[in-house]
Design an enzyme around this catalytic site. Structure first.
Site, PDB file in Angstrom:
ATOM      1  N   SER A 121       0.794  -1.231   0.000  1.00 17.57           N
ATOM      2  CA  SER A 121       0.000   0.000   0.000  1.00 17.57           C
ATOM      3  C   SER A 121       0.824   1.278   0.000  1.00 17.57           C
ATOM      4  O   SER A 121       0.251   2.364  -0.121  1.00 17.57           O
ATOM      5  CB  SER A 121      -0.964   0.007   1.187  1.00 17.57           C
ATOM      6  OG  SER A 121      -2.059  -0.855   0.932  1.00 17.57           O
ATOM      7  N   LYS A 124       0.178   3.427  -2.956  1.00 18.73           N
ATOM      8  CA  LYS A 124      -0.950   4.361  -3.015  1.00 18.73           C
ATOM      9  C   LYS A 124      -0.478   5.811  -3.123  1.00 18.73           C
ATOM     10  O   LYS A 124      -1.242   6.683  -3.556  1.00 18.73           O
ATOM     11  CB  LYS A 124      -1.859   4.189  -1.801  1.00 18.73           C
ATOM     12  CG  LYS A 124      -2.693   2.916  -1.826  1.00 18.73           C
ATOM     13  CD  LYS A 124      -3.666   2.869  -0.665  1.00 18.73           C
ATOM     14  CE  LYS A 124      -4.601   1.672  -0.770  1.00 18.73           C
ATOM     15  NZ  LYS A 124      -3.921   0.393  -0.491  1.00 18.73           N
ATOM     16  N   SER A 169      -6.487   3.083   3.713  1.00 16.73           N
ATOM     17  CA  SER A 169      -5.759   2.188   2.803  1.00 16.73           C
ATOM     18  C   SER A 169      -6.706   1.212   2.103  1.00 16.73           C
ATOM     19  O   SER A 169      -6.468   0.001   2.061  1.00 16.73           O
ATOM     20  CB  SER A 169      -4.668   1.425   3.563  1.00 16.73           C
ATOM     21  OG  SER A 169      -3.604   1.084   2.709  1.00 16.73           O
ATOM     22  N   ARG A 302       5.817  -0.930  13.138  1.00 16.29           N
ATOM     23  CA  ARG A 302       6.285  -0.082  12.039  1.00 16.29           C
ATOM     24  C   ARG A 302       6.342   1.399  12.422  1.00 16.29           C
ATOM     25  O   ARG A 302       7.381   2.056  12.256  1.00 16.29           O
ATOM     26  CB  ARG A 302       5.369  -0.249  10.814  1.00 16.29           C
ATOM     27  CG  ARG A 302       5.437  -1.597  10.143  1.00 16.29           C
ATOM     28  CD  ARG A 302       4.332  -1.749   9.102  1.00 16.29           C
ATOM     29  NE  ARG A 302       3.012  -1.716   9.728  1.00 16.29           N
ATOM     30  CZ  ARG A 302       1.865  -1.729   9.048  1.00 16.29           C
ATOM     31  NH1 ARG A 302       1.881  -1.742   7.719  1.00 16.29           N
ATOM     32  NH2 ARG A 302       0.710  -1.720   9.684  1.00 16.29           N
TER      33      ARG A 302
END
Length: 319
Positions: A121, A124, A169, A302
């Site tokens: 993603s 994107k 997302s 993350r």
């Protein structure tokens, strides 16, 4: 106080707008010491060499208003002492940070920073820009249908505008946009943006999820730093709208733009957090990727791990 970012090439990035998105990542092959200032040929396959910048494409000097110039070489600082932060978080991965004005690239695990991986993603970011440039999305507020089929995340089962689709997302909405764009224009824009290995594969609605597209952390920061400064070969309006879609935080004299990614079509799965920080008139582009072996436990590292790295390196102010 809001900081004004001058959206024009810094001396470090003054180069052709159609050149490689990765910023002379060949310097990352200069050894595993503290700093590298001269490139050497990197081992590995042709694709790996391209990912590290050794075989970067020839800039297109004949584009209107574009003058090809030699790629500047950033100072590369290898901070493998910061691997301790990854160990503390219980994950394996890499981190790349580009100080655009300072002309310095800081990396944790140089080899992995050069390795191309599924963008998931994080694509994107580029995909939003492509959708706006091609008219697949009229603007950030046009409502895009998700297609009506059950989705693995319930929140995706809604028609929504580009702004909300980036925020949650929404894969289904971006697959609708991909079908509108079509394979020919998708490939044209992958080439034009020089995005990673620029490979699509057979499926226009899957190529960033489980197809052939790959990008390295080093290439991510090159692409993002150029978006941050209006240096991509796209319209200023589309770049401005894309930046606005990515803005997630503005306080204490800095603005943070970012996007997550989680690619589970590969093993181990790959998790990303990429973006840039604007602070004091400077742009700092960053990209973290990690192996996701324990599902949400790893994926949840993350953002906090990246923030810790940004604090440690002085990009974000002390908490």
């Amino acid at each position: 106080m809001n900081q004004h970012i001058h959206r024009h090439p810094s001396p470090f990035l003054r180069r052709t707008a159609l050149g490689a998105a990765a910023l002379t990542i060949s310097t990352l092959a200069g050894g595993a010491g503290c700093a590298a200032t001269s490139p050497r040929t990197a081992p590995g396959t042709a694709e790996e060499r391209t990912a590290s910048g050794v075989a970067s494409p020839t800039p297109q000097a004949d584009a209107p208003g574009v003058t090809a110039q030699p790629d500047p070489e950033p100072q590369v600082v290898v901070r493998d002492d910061l691997r301790s932060l990854f160990r503390k978080a219980g994950v394996e991965g890499t981190f790349a940070l580009l100080d655009v004005e300072g002309g310095r690239m800081t990396v944790v695990d140089r080899r992995r920073a050069e390795r191309r991986m599924l963008p998931a993603s994080t694509f994107k970011v580029a995909h939003s820009l492509i959708a706006l440039e091609t008219g697949a999305a009229a603007d950030a507020d046009e409502v895009i249908p998700y297609g009506g089929k059950p989705q693995r995340i319930k929140e995706w089962e809604h028609d929504m505008n580009l702004r909300d689709a980036v925020r949650v997302s929404n894969v289904a909405v971006f697959q609708t946009l991909a079908r509108r764009i079509g394979p020919k224009r998708e490939k044209q824009w992958l080439d034009r943006l020089d995005y990673g290995n620029r490979r699509m594969g057979p499926s226009v609605q899957q190529f960033w999820l489980d197809g052939s597209l790959r990008i390295s952390a080093a290439e991510q920061v090159g692409f993002l730093s150029r978006l941050a400064q209006d240096l991509l070969p796209a319209s200023p309006e589309a770049m401005r709208t894309t930046r606005d879609l990515l803005k997630i935080e503005q306080k204490n004299g800095y603005t943070l733009y970012a996007k997550t990614g989680w690619g589970d079509a590969v093993r181990p799965a790959v998790g990303w957090w990429v973006g840039w920080v604007e602070r004091g008139g400077h742009v700092y582009a960053f990209a973290l990727n990690i192996d996701i072996k324990a599902g949400n436990r790893d994926a949840d590292q993350r953002i906090p791990l990246t923030r810790t790295l940004l604090h440690t390196l002085g990009v974000l102010p002390a908490a």
